[in-house]
Motif scaffolding. Sequence first.
Motif, PDB file in Angstrom:
ATOM      1  N   ASN A   1      34.586  38.836  39.106  1.00 23.02           N
ATOM      2  CA  ASN A   1      33.130  38.717  38.961  1.00 23.02           C
ATOM      3  C   ASN A   1      32.602  39.156  37.604  1.00 23.02           C
ATOM      4  O   ASN A   1      31.633  38.581  37.093  1.00 23.02           O
ATOM      5  N   VAL A   2      33.208  40.182  37.019  1.00 23.83           N
ATOM      6  CA  VAL A   2      32.709  40.684  35.727  1.00 23.83           C
ATOM      7  C   VAL A   2      32.798  39.614  34.630  1.00 23.83           C
ATOM      8  O   VAL A   2      31.833  39.427  33.878  1.00 23.83           O
TER       9      VAL A   2
ATOM     10  N   ARG B   1      29.855  37.246  34.998  1.00 23.33           N
ATOM     11  CA  ARG B   1      28.589  37.834  34.532  1.00 23.33           C
ATOM     12  C   ARG B   1      28.564  37.958  33.015  1.00 23.33           C
ATOM     13  O   ARG B   1      27.538  37.702  32.363  1.00 23.33           O
ATOM     14  N   ASN B   2      29.701  38.321  32.429  1.00 27.32           N
ATOM     15  CA  ASN B   2      29.759  38.469  30.967  1.00 27.32           C
ATOM     16  C   ASN B   2      29.500  37.141  30.253  1.00 27.32           C
ATOM     17  O   ASN B   2      28.880  37.111  29.186  1.00 27.32           O
TER      18      ASN B   2
ATOM     19  N   MET C   1      35.901  42.955  40.955  1.00 26.88           N
ATOM     20  CA  MET C   1      35.378  43.023  39.591  1.00 26.88           C
ATOM     21  C   MET C   1      36.191  42.165  38.623  1.00 26.88           C
ATOM     22  O   MET C   1      35.636  41.585  37.681  1.00 26.88           O
TER      23      MET C   1
ATOM     24  N   TYR D   1      23.445  34.748  37.742  1.00 24.15           N
ATOM     25  CA  TYR D   1      24.659  35.326  38.346  1.00 24.15           C
ATOM     26  C   TYR D   1      24.638  35.159  39.863  1.00 24.15           C
ATOM     27  O   TYR D   1      25.676  34.899  40.488  1.00 24.15           O
TER      28      TYR D   1
END
Length: 269
Positions: A154-155, A158-159, A151, A200
């Motif tokens: 990856n987060v 995506r954000n 995360m 994404y």
Amino acid sequence: MIRNILIFILIAVAWQSNAQANYPIIVIETNYGTMKAMLYDDTPVHSNHYLKLIKEGYFDGTLFHRVVKDFVIQGGAQDSRDAPSGARIGGGRTDMELMPEFRENRFHKKGALAAPRRGDNENPQKKSDASQIYIVQGRVYTQGRLDSMEMAVNVPIRNEIIRTHYLPHKEKLDELKAANDASGFNALLDSLLNVVDSLYAIAPGKFFLPQELKEAYTTLGGIDRLDGSYTVFGEVTEGLEVIDKIAALPVDENSRPKTDAKIIRIYIE
């Protein structure tokens, strides 16, 4: 029917025996017990080099000179042989460096057999110092810790997609919500989320740990931060408890065990 089953079993056994067929099992005999290890076929530069050293008796009589609990036990340095108690030992050799052989399926699980190296500043190619070895003890990870590692990479990806492709339409969504236009709101929201999901899915830079690694790190344990930076060229298949015995030894300020942990010999089974 029985004949077909027997043929299938023989094929399966043959496939398994060929999975690691290039190198013999090696035996690491220490004063705290004996380990057996396999050398990987897909790291031939390292496996061939270390097998040659083993046949020459290169490591026999050396020490595990650097022991860090929950991390690694490192040994094989030539200046450790017959070294006096308390002496600082473990110098590497620049004449025995190998180009790295990083493999995604070869990671630092407990028992991993790997090559140390000099730091990135003086060794940007991450060449192995193939005059020594280290064996991983590591620690057991929770599944949540591994998920958090993914995360963390990856987060933000995506954000960033949300920021550039969703937020510009937030005012319109707020207007539809204020107007109680549920149909229009849901249609626009679904469209925007589909765009975010699609972008994404193809976004570069995402990070996912292999399932085999997750299973090993949450059961046996390992060290994730070394993966992809140091070459793992084999693994201990028997005698993992010996690693724990050596890793538990009291050490001095240089991480050398106060009571010698000796590699009596390494030989081919």
